[in-house]
Design a protein around this motif. Sequence first.
Motif, PDB file in Angstrom:
ATOM      1  N   PHE A 195       0.834  -1.209   0.000  1.00  0.00           N
ATOM      2  CA  PHE A 195       0.000   0.000   0.000  1.00  0.00           C
ATOM      3  C   PHE A 195       0.871   1.263   0.000  1.00  0.00           C
ATOM      4  CE2 PHE A 195      -2.961   3.134   1.879  1.00  0.00           C
ATOM      5  CZ  PHE A 195      -3.997   3.000   0.974  1.00  0.00           C
ATOM      6  N   LYS A 221      -5.108   9.094  -4.454  1.00  0.00           N
ATOM      7  CA  LYS A 221      -4.462   8.729  -3.194  1.00  0.00           C
ATOM      8  C   LYS A 221      -5.446   8.836  -2.035  1.00  0.00           C
ATOM      9  CE  LYS A 221       0.345   9.971  -4.292  1.00  0.00           C
ATOM     10  NZ  LYS A 221       1.520  10.787  -3.895  1.00  0.00           N
ATOM     11  N   PHE A 223      -8.017   5.983  -2.187  1.00  0.00           N
ATOM     12  CA  PHE A 223      -7.480   4.691  -1.755  1.00  0.00           C
ATOM     13  C   PHE A 223      -7.343   4.642  -0.236  1.00  0.00           C
ATOM     14  CE2 PHE A 223      -5.055   4.207  -6.063  1.00  0.00           C
ATOM     15  CZ  PHE A 223      -6.278   4.112  -6.717  1.00  0.00           C
ATOM     16  N   ARG A 229     -16.821   1.784  -3.413  1.00  0.00           N
ATOM     17  CA  ARG A 229     -16.466   2.972  -4.198  1.00  0.00           C
ATOM     18  C   ARG A 229     -17.471   4.108  -4.010  1.00  0.00           C
ATOM     19  NH1 ARG A 229     -16.515   1.328 -10.146  1.00  0.00           N
ATOM     20  NH2 ARG A 229     -18.463   0.452  -9.384  1.00  0.00           N
ATOM     21  N   PHE A 262      -6.886   2.163  -9.517  1.00  0.00           N
ATOM     22  CA  PHE A 262      -6.289   1.226  -8.562  1.00  0.00           C
ATOM     23  C   PHE A 262      -5.661   0.041  -9.297  1.00  0.00           C
ATOM     24  CE2 PHE A 262      -6.024  -2.328  -5.720  1.00  0.00           C
ATOM     25  CZ  PHE A 262      -5.597  -1.766  -4.510  1.00  0.00           C
ATOM     26  N   TYR A 298      -1.691  -0.631  -9.248  1.00  0.00           N
ATOM     27  CA  TYR A 298      -1.277  -1.835  -8.517  1.00  0.00           C
ATOM     28  C   TYR A 298      -0.518  -2.778  -9.445  1.00  0.00           C
ATOM     29  CZ  TYR A 298      -1.128  -5.906  -5.547  1.00  0.00           C
ATOM     30  OH  TYR A 298      -0.663  -6.968  -4.806  1.00  0.00           O
ATOM     31  N   PHE A 332      -9.711  -2.528  -6.205  1.00  0.00           N
ATOM     32  CA  PHE A 332     -10.062  -1.590  -5.140  1.00  0.00           C
ATOM     33  C   PHE A 332     -10.852  -2.288  -4.034  1.00  0.00           C
ATOM     34  CE2 PHE A 332     -12.907   1.514  -3.148  1.00  0.00           C
ATOM     35  CZ  PHE A 332     -11.990   2.486  -2.728  1.00  0.00           C
ATOM     36  N   LEU A 362      -9.275  -3.529  -0.764  1.00  0.00           N
ATOM     37  CA  LEU A 362      -9.038  -2.634   0.376  1.00  0.00           C
ATOM     38  C   LEU A 362     -10.115  -2.864   1.432  1.00  0.00           C
ATOM     39  CD1 LEU A 362      -8.101   0.736  -1.382  1.00  0.00           C
ATOM     40  CD2 LEU A 362      -6.562  -1.012  -0.445  1.00  0.00           C
TER      41      LEU A 362
END
Length: 447
Positions: free
Chosen positions: A248, A277, A280, A290, A380, A384, A395, A398
């Motif tokens: 992360f 940022k 996330f 989301r 994301f 990633y 995402f 997370l």
Amino acid sequence: MAKRKHLPSNKHKGLLIYCYKCKKNFSWTKRYIKQENGIHTKEENTCGLTKKNFSKCKEHEIHKYKSRIHIPGTRDKKAVKTHDAETYDQAVSQAIEFENEFKGIREIDFNPEVSPRRHYLIDAQVLYMDFLENIGVPEHKKKDRSKKHIDEIEKTIEFFNNALKKNKVNPKIIIISKINDKHVGYFHKYLLEDLHHANRTYNKKMGIIKSFFIWSIEKFELKMTNPFKGFQKRPETSDNETITADEFKKLLEIISPLNGYVMEGKSKKNRYRDYLKDAFELGLHTGGRREEVVELKWNMIKETNNEPSYIVVSNLKVERQKGKAFADNVKPKIIPITQSLMKLLLRLGYNENIGSHEYILAPNRKAKTQSMMDAISKGFSHYYDLLGTERKLQFKNLRKTYLTYLVSALGGEAKSLSSHSTDEVLQKHYIDKKVVDKAVKKLDIFG
């Protein structure tokens, strides 16, 4: 906004306009009547409910062009098809295509025992899509469905029709009650062998068509068993992977406009957004989906003893499933403000904005919620992948990371972090302050 539909005086034979509000078929919209003195006066067709002129109808967005034609080889049997055309010219083209499908068709090709009114598969699909978009649906039965969800259903129906066509079955002239196990098998094979769907996607698409038949059987009062009732779900593997603290940290470090470029087909796109940022980090420290992250506002934060304690978030997913009429009875989610979340909120402007109606993420936004959601997902995955971990995290992982830490800290008590919609009932009956306090003290993701 859809334009008002019309029919010219010399309209194509069999073409109508149907209103889902007043349930009337309009074979004409306006015409000129010759009076005894030789003068022509204009006359308009009228609404089946209000009796007002057709041109004054406020429900013109739910009008549909429709064809009604005689079935060749029969005495008085009619075939009806609803078109998705927006203009008269488009409707004529679709009407001609529909008529051509019946050339050479004999009465024996139709089952006279079905019912006086035949419900063709393609017509039912059009009506089902209207239903999903709340067209002609009574207020108390309307549900708030996302465009993405509706588009997915429409695409799945298209796949089902493709599977039928591949096996010489015309979805435009087959009636619903003739769909059986054989046709389910066509779709099963098409999903696995043509589209190469994984088990999870296969199960979802088979379930979508099963739901369509549940709706159709009830809507048209069909005396048939749902052909998808017996389909066997394929085993799914759960994606419970979480992101590590090191991953992360590196992920946030590489987010930049320069690293955002990606080729999409023949076009070059940039996945970078200045709010990625923050999005996330909010996803990691709230466990929000989301849309929940994008819709977070400062006035959702509640205090206990003048200290920020938790965030109340509407359970959007469940609210949509139940429908607008029952949304008030859906318990919202309670997100404890942990040490790590509080640090993030302070950095994002908690002291300056507490209690305001401003968004926490990207308060000066110009993009719409759905656009931001898409940008967060794609951003994301893109950044990633640049880490080269050989894993395919998204995402949503997370959220899985957050829940893993939350359960680790609270055990079974994690389930109690949901409650009622009003502050009074929320405080009196649902909020377990001990659980919230325990979460605040114990949960510090990557701390």
